[in-house]
Design a protein around this motif. Structure first.
Motif, PDB file in Angstrom:
ATOM      1  N   GLN A 136       0.862  -1.178   0.000  1.00 34.99           N
ATOM      2  CA  GLN A 136       0.000   0.000   0.000  1.00 34.99           C
ATOM      3  C   GLN A 136       0.902   1.233   0.000  1.00 34.99           C
ATOM      4  OE1 GLN A 136      -3.355   0.062  -0.213  1.00 34.99           O
ATOM      5  NE2 GLN A 136      -3.310  -2.152  -0.395  1.00 34.99           N
ATOM      6  N   ASP A 141       1.532   5.504  -0.084  1.00 31.94           N
ATOM      7  CA  ASP A 141       0.953   6.750   0.404  1.00 31.94           C
ATOM      8  C   ASP A 141       0.883   7.703  -0.783  1.00 31.94           C
ATOM      9  OD1 ASP A 141       0.512   9.321   1.452  1.00 31.94           O
ATOM     10  OD2 ASP A 141       1.447   8.782   3.344  1.00 31.94           O
ATOM     11  N   ASP A 143      -7.877   3.115   3.028  1.00 31.98           N
ATOM     12  CA  ASP A 143      -7.772   4.527   3.383  1.00 31.98           C
ATOM     13  C   ASP A 143      -9.034   5.254   2.938  1.00 31.98           C
ATOM     14  OD1 ASP A 143      -7.116   7.140   3.879  1.00 31.98           O
ATOM     15  OD2 ASP A 143      -5.258   7.137   2.722  1.00 31.98           O
ATOM     16  N   GLN A 144      -9.905   5.579   3.873  1.00 33.07           N
ATOM     17  CA  GLN A 144     -11.170   6.232   3.548  1.00 33.07           C
ATOM     18  C   GLN A 144     -11.004   7.718   3.237  1.00 33.07           C
ATOM     19  OE1 GLN A 144     -13.978   4.419   3.151  1.00 33.07           O
ATOM     20  NE2 GLN A 144     -12.703   2.648   3.590  1.00 33.07           N
ATOM     21  N   SER A 145      -9.785   8.264   3.384  1.00 28.43           N
ATOM     22  CA  SER A 145      -9.573   9.687   3.124  1.00 28.43           C
ATOM     23  C   SER A 145      -9.292   9.984   1.657  1.00 28.43           C
ATOM     24  CB  SER A 145      -8.414  10.209   3.983  1.00 28.43           C
ATOM     25  OG  SER A 145      -7.187   9.634   3.544  1.00 28.43           O
TER      26      SER A 145
END
Length: 135
Positions: free
Chosen positions: A85, A87, A104-106
């Motif tokens: 994963q 960033d 990552d819900q953001s």
């Protein structure tokens, strides 16, 4: 410090490399912004930093790149193939393709397709350990 200088070489420091990468991104965005106001026929152009899983890259994306690049010669693709994963913001990716749940819900995410999942085992494994009852 952005540069490390010796009597024989000049090398970018870590901060210098980060500044360089971010500056490239800013310049690409400026070119895109200027392109919004040009009156000529719009063509897709610019740099896209993409990260995707190794298998997806090998089997789905890379074989289809030549016709895409022929159709959009002004696009510069920078492709990274990792199964970890990433960033998006810290590593500067524009787009990431992943298989599975969205951790990552953001970030904005869209389901592109559903892929079947198949669990396989060799005959030797099954003889030694038996057929699994759960995953």
């Amino acid at each position: 410090r952005l540069l490390q200088r010796t009597t024989r070489t000049v090398q970018a420091t870590q901060d210098g490399r980060v500044l360089y990468e971010r500056s490239k991104d800013l310049l690409a965005h400026m070119e895109e912004l200027e392109g919004l106001f040009r009156q000529e026929e719009a063509q897709l152009a610019g740099r896209i930093r993409l990260d995707l899983p190794n298998v997806m890259a090998r089997d789905l994306i890379l074989p289809r790149l030549p016709p895409f690049m022929d159709a959009h010669p002004l696009i510069e693709l920078e492709i990274s193939c990792t199964d970890r994963q990433v960033d998006l913001l810290a590593e500067g990716f524009d787009c990431v393709l992943r298989v599975g749940a969205q951790p990552d819900q953001s970030v904005v995410a869209r389901r592109l397709c559903s892929l079947p999942m198949i669990n396989c085992a060799s005959a030797t494994y099954l003889q030694r350990y038996g057929v699994p009852k759960t995953l």
